[in-house]
Write an enzyme that holds these catalytic residues in place. Structure first.
Site, PDB file in Angstrom:
ATOM      1  CE  LYS A 126      -1.455  -4.556   3.316  1.00  0.00           C
ATOM      2  NZ  LYS A 126      -1.686  -5.876   2.735  1.00  0.00           N
ATOM      3  CB  SER A 160      -0.853  -0.023   1.275  1.00  0.00           C
ATOM      4  OG  SER A 160      -1.448   1.224   1.490  1.00  0.00           O
ATOM      5  CE1 TYR A 187      -3.943  -2.885   5.511  1.00  0.00           C
ATOM      6  CE2 TYR A 187      -3.389  -0.592   5.103  1.00  0.00           C
ATOM      7  CZ  TYR A 187      -3.682  -1.852   4.625  1.00  0.00           C
ATOM      8  OH  TYR A 187      -3.701  -2.081   3.269  1.00  0.00           O
TER       9      TYR A 187
HETATM   10  P1  NAD Z   1     -10.977  -6.994   1.094  1.00  0.00           P
HETATM   11  O1  NAD Z   1     -11.214  -7.018   2.566  1.00  0.00           O
HETATM   12  O2  NAD Z   1     -12.130  -6.722   0.196  1.00  0.00           O
HETATM   13  O3  NAD Z   1     -10.325  -8.385   0.618  1.00  0.00           O
HETATM   14  C1  NAD Z   1      -9.467  -9.124   1.456  1.00  0.00           C
HETATM   15  C2  NAD Z   1      -9.943 -10.558   1.406  1.00  0.00           C
HETATM   16  O4  NAD Z   1      -9.097 -11.353   2.223  1.00  0.00           O
HETATM   17  C3  NAD Z   1     -11.362 -10.744   1.937  1.00  0.00           C
HETATM   18  O5  NAD Z   1     -12.112 -11.496   1.001  1.00  0.00           O
HETATM   19  C4  NAD Z   1     -11.175 -11.517   3.236  1.00  0.00           C
HETATM   20  O6  NAD Z   1     -12.261 -12.393   3.479  1.00  0.00           O
HETATM   21  C5  NAD Z   1      -9.885 -12.251   2.981  1.00  0.00           C
HETATM   22  N1  NAD Z   1      -9.076 -12.607   4.163  1.00  0.00           N
HETATM   23  C6  NAD Z   1      -8.641 -11.785   5.150  1.00  0.00           C
HETATM   24  N2  NAD Z   1      -7.889 -12.471   6.028  1.00  0.00           N
HETATM   25  C7  NAD Z   1      -7.842 -13.770   5.568  1.00  0.00           C
HETATM   26  C8  NAD Z   1      -7.223 -14.951   6.026  1.00  0.00           C
HETATM   27  N3  NAD Z   1      -6.486 -14.972   7.145  1.00  0.00           N
HETATM   28  N4  NAD Z   1      -7.389 -16.084   5.310  1.00  0.00           N
HETATM   29  C9  NAD Z   1      -8.133 -16.085   4.175  1.00  0.00           C
HETATM   30  N5  NAD Z   1      -8.742 -14.997   3.698  1.00  0.00           N
HETATM   31  C10 NAD Z   1      -8.584 -13.848   4.380  1.00  0.00           C
HETATM   32  O7  NAD Z   1      -9.788  -5.971   0.821  1.00  0.00           O
HETATM   33  P2  NAD Z   1      -9.242  -5.370  -0.545  1.00  0.00           P
HETATM   34  O8  NAD Z   1      -9.583  -3.938  -0.576  1.00  0.00           O
HETATM   35  O9  NAD Z   1      -9.617  -6.244  -1.659  1.00  0.00           O
HETATM   36  O10 NAD Z   1      -7.682  -5.455  -0.264  1.00  0.00           O
HETATM   37  C11 NAD Z   1      -6.895  -6.541  -0.731  1.00  0.00           C
HETATM   38  C12 NAD Z   1      -5.454  -6.343  -0.293  1.00  0.00           C
HETATM   39  O11 NAD Z   1      -4.975  -5.105  -0.814  1.00  0.00           O
HETATM   40  C13 NAD Z   1      -5.285  -6.258   1.217  1.00  0.00           C
HETATM   41  O12 NAD Z   1      -4.072  -6.902   1.557  1.00  0.00           O
HETATM   42  C14 NAD Z   1      -5.187  -4.780   1.477  1.00  0.00           C
HETATM   43  O13 NAD Z   1      -4.452  -4.492   2.641  1.00  0.00           O
HETATM   44  C15 NAD Z   1      -4.463  -4.306   0.229  1.00  0.00           C
HETATM   45  N6  NAD Z   1      -4.702  -2.895  -0.081  1.00  0.00           N
HETATM   46  C16 NAD Z   1      -5.986  -2.435  -0.198  1.00  0.00           C
HETATM   47  C17 NAD Z   1      -6.224  -1.088  -0.481  1.00  0.00           C
HETATM   48  C18 NAD Z   1      -7.608  -0.549  -0.569  1.00  0.00           C
HETATM   49  O14 NAD Z   1      -7.778   0.672  -0.482  1.00  0.00           O
HETATM   50  N7  NAD Z   1      -8.641  -1.357  -0.751  1.00  0.00           N
HETATM   51  C19 NAD Z   1      -5.134  -0.223  -0.666  1.00  0.00           C
HETATM   52  C20 NAD Z   1      -3.849  -0.729  -0.552  1.00  0.00           C
HETATM   53  C21 NAD Z   1      -3.639  -2.067  -0.261  1.00  0.00           C
HETATM   54  C1  WQD Z   2      -9.445   9.736   0.901  1.00  0.00           C
HETATM   55  C2  WQD Z   2      -9.603  11.248   1.136  1.00  0.00           C
HETATM   56  C3  WQD Z   2      -9.918  11.833   3.433  1.00  0.00           C
HETATM   57  C4  WQD Z   2     -13.800   9.857   3.848  1.00  0.00           C
HETATM   58  C5  WQD Z   2      -6.979   4.652   2.988  1.00  0.00           C
HETATM   59  C6  WQD Z   2      -5.907   3.953   3.787  1.00  0.00           C
HETATM   60  C7  WQD Z   2      -4.793   3.518   2.887  1.00  0.00           C
HETATM   61  C8  WQD Z   2      -5.320   2.682   1.725  1.00  0.00           C
HETATM   62  C9  WQD Z   2      -6.464   3.351   1.025  1.00  0.00           C
HETATM   63  C10 WQD Z   2      -5.160   0.378   2.296  1.00  0.00           C
HETATM   64  C11 WQD Z   2      -8.841  11.747   2.354  1.00  0.00           C
HETATM   65  C12 WQD Z   2     -11.146  12.163   2.630  1.00  0.00           C
HETATM   66  C13 WQD Z   2     -12.606  10.342   3.359  1.00  0.00           C
HETATM   67  C14 WQD Z   2     -14.827  10.780   4.198  1.00  0.00           C
HETATM   68  C15 WQD Z   2     -13.403  12.580   3.515  1.00  0.00           C
HETATM   69  N1  WQD Z   2      -5.832   1.418   2.153  1.00  0.00           N
HETATM   70  N2  WQD Z   2     -12.406  11.671   3.189  1.00  0.00           N
HETATM   71  N3  WQD Z   2     -14.583  12.112   4.013  1.00  0.00           N
HETATM   72  O1  WQD Z   2      -7.175   7.674   3.815  1.00  0.00           O
HETATM   73  O2  WQD Z   2      -6.296   8.063   1.470  1.00  0.00           O
HETATM   74  O3  WQD Z   2      -6.407   5.787   2.364  1.00  0.00           O
HETATM   75  O4  WQD Z   2      -7.457   3.747   1.977  1.00  0.00           O
HETATM   76  O5  WQD Z   2      -3.982   0.202   2.157  1.00  0.00           O
HETATM   77  O6  WQD Z   2      -3.905   2.775   3.673  1.00  0.00           O
HETATM   78  O7  WQD Z   2      -5.411   4.854   4.755  1.00  0.00           O
HETATM   79  O8  WQD Z   2      -8.500   6.903   1.779  1.00  0.00           O
HETATM   80  O9  WQD Z   2     -10.824   7.009   1.046  1.00  0.00           O
HETATM   81  O10 WQD Z   2     -10.316   7.079   3.527  1.00  0.00           O
HETATM   82  O11 WQD Z   2      -9.748   9.044   2.113  1.00  0.00           O
HETATM   83  O12 WQD Z   2     -13.231  13.795   3.391  1.00  0.00           O
HETATM   84  O13 WQD Z   2     -15.917  10.404   4.677  1.00  0.00           O
HETATM   85  O14 WQD Z   2     -10.986  11.511   1.392  1.00  0.00           O
HETATM   86  O15 WQD Z   2      -9.686  12.811   4.406  1.00  0.00           O
HETATM   87  O16 WQD Z   2      -8.383  13.039   2.042  1.00  0.00           O
HETATM   88  P1  WQD Z   2      -7.048   7.225   2.431  1.00  0.00           P
HETATM   89  P2  WQD Z   2      -9.926   7.444   2.140  1.00  0.00           P
END
Ligand code: NAD
Ligand code: WQD
Length: 336
Positions: A152, A124, A148
């Site tokens: 990562k 991330s 979290y």
């Molecule tokens: P999500 O929660 O929709 O998907 C994660 C999946 O993993 C889920 O289906 C959950 O059931 C499964 N899971 C969790 N722990 C498990 C375990 N121990 N065994 C088996 N299954 C398990 O999340 P996402 O948004 O699809 O994110 C996927 C990956 O990408 C995550 O590692 C997350 O940290 C990373 N990521 C997400 C974002 C984002 O904004 N969505 C941003 C950066 C990184």
């Molecule tokens: C985006 C912008 C908020 C909600 C998060 C995790 C990051 C990654 C992606 C996993 C910011 C603003 C938000 C609201 C708002 N996930 N906001 N009102 O914080 O950039 O990232 O998700 O790895 O680790 O931290 O994403 O969508 O929460 O916020 O004004 O109700 O929207 O302040 O500027 P963020 P977000």
């Protein structure tokens, strides 16, 4: 290739399964469904008209992984499974460290045992912390402010050390920026439990009238209009980034940003959503959210040069597809 996708029933994982199947790969999903639904697997099959092998298992469970690795000849793994809510990780640090780190280690052990040398990991942009934008892969990472983010950074470190000790491994660390939107068919998308924390799913709930108004967290940041700037990337572009990573596997550790390189403010995203969908999104400006940074966007040169991977879908497509999924799938009681 025969790809094991952990977390393949989740938001990014399910879209990546579609992209992998469409690119001709075979997919095996391992997911414990702690944040997703089994129906998503059927929807992936419906979209692609292809088969998937699905194991409902916890990927921290070594024995369960043994079954998967001995039943299937796996060429590579994409490890999405993990807990991802920043706020919750502060309340439940042990669950986050355990789930996110143990899964990475146990999967690596299984890879070593069964001779699987291709490992793609979901990292991330959060590992960059409050750095100078645009974030380039080589900048020194800043300590994150929540468990979290630490999981990562630590998983990246663990996989980097494993790759150093096993020079024939290809480890790809993909640093995602802000994935939004949904597959354009409207069948799969982001379905967070309870009130969304992230901006786009919050906007779609407000547009639908399920939440009254968007609270914009601060308008006094040093940005174009004072609201926070992020790099929103369409989830299908992100998914296709994984296919590109698999097409370019080489030994060693390779880190890539997956974003668009474009910064968009909260107000700009609200306006784009209103324009794309001809619907109003009422909002009010409130205090800054603790832990937020002013701006976060990618330098995307490395992925574009080395992986030939460039995001194709624009902000309007992200908004349109997010809204379509909200209306067509999340609105239906039988589905959620
Ligand atoms: P999500 O929660 O929709 O998907 C994660 C999946 O993993 C889920 O289906 C959950 O059931 C499964 N899971 C969790 N722990 C498990 C375990 N121990 N065994 C088996 N299954 C398990 O999340 P996402 O948004 O699809 O994110 C996927 C990956 O990408 C995550 O590692 C997350 O940290 C990373 N990521 C997400 C974002 C984002 O904004 N969505 C941003 C950066 C990184
Ligand atoms: C985006 C912008 C908020 C909600 C998060 C995790 C990051 C990654 C992606 C996993 C910011 C603003 C938000 C609201 C708002 N996930 N906001 N009102 O914080 O950039 O990232 O998700 O790895 O680790 O931290 O994403 O969508 O929460 O916020 O004004 O109700 O929207 O302040 O500027 P963020 P977000």
């Amino acid at each position: 290739m025969n790809i094991l996708v952990t977390g393949g029933a989740g938001y990014i994982g399910s879209h990546t399964c579609v992209a992998l199947l469409e690119a001709g790969h075979t997919v095996i999903v391992a997911d414990n469904l702690c944040n997703s639904k089994a129906e998503t697997i059927d929807k992936i099959k419906q979209i692609t008209n292809k088969e998937i092998t699905f194991y409902q298992i916890d990927v921290t469970n070594e024995k369960a992984l043994d079954t998967i690795f001995s039943d299937n000849l796996i060429d590579g793994i994409i490890h999405f499974a993990g807990l991802k809510a920043v706020g919750e990780s502060v309340e439940k640090p042990l669950e986050y460290y355990y789930n996110n780190l143990v899964s990475t280690m146990v999967l690596s052990k299984a890879c070593r045992k069964y001779g699987v040398k291709n490992f793609v990991f979901s990292s991330s942009a959060t590992v960059y912390g409050d750095n100078t934008v645009p974030f380039v892969e080589t900048i020194k990472l800043m300590p994150t402010t929540n468990p979290y983010g630490e999981t990562k950074a630590m998983s990246e470190r663990i996989l980097t050390d494993i790759a150093k000790a096993n020079p024939d491994w290809a480890v790809v660390l993909l640093r995602y920026f802000n994935p939004v939107g949904a597959h354009e068919c409207g069948l799969i998308g982001e379905a967070p439990n309870g009130t969304p924390n992230n901006l786009m799913p919050y906007i779609t709930k407000v547009a639908k009238g399920e939440l009254k108004k968007l609270r914009i967290f601060g308008n006094d940041y040093p940005t174009v209009d004072g609201t926070g700037v992020r790099d929103y990337i369409h989830v299908m572009d992100l998914a296709e980034g994984h296919v590109a990573a698999l097409n370019n596997l080489t030994e060693g550790v390779h880190i890539y940003n997956l974003g668009t390189g474009q910064g968009t403010s909260v107000l700009q995203l609200v306006k784009a959503f209103e324009e794309a969908n001809a619907i109003e999104v009422p909002y009010e400006v409130v205090e800054r959210r603790p832990g937020d940074i002013a701006a976060c966007y990618a330098d995307t040169s490395k992925a574009s040069i080395e992986l030939q991977c460039v995001a194709k879908r624009d902000l309007l497509a992200m908004c349109r597809d997010a809204w379509r999924f909200e209306k067509e799938s999340l609105g239906r009681k039988d589905e959620n």
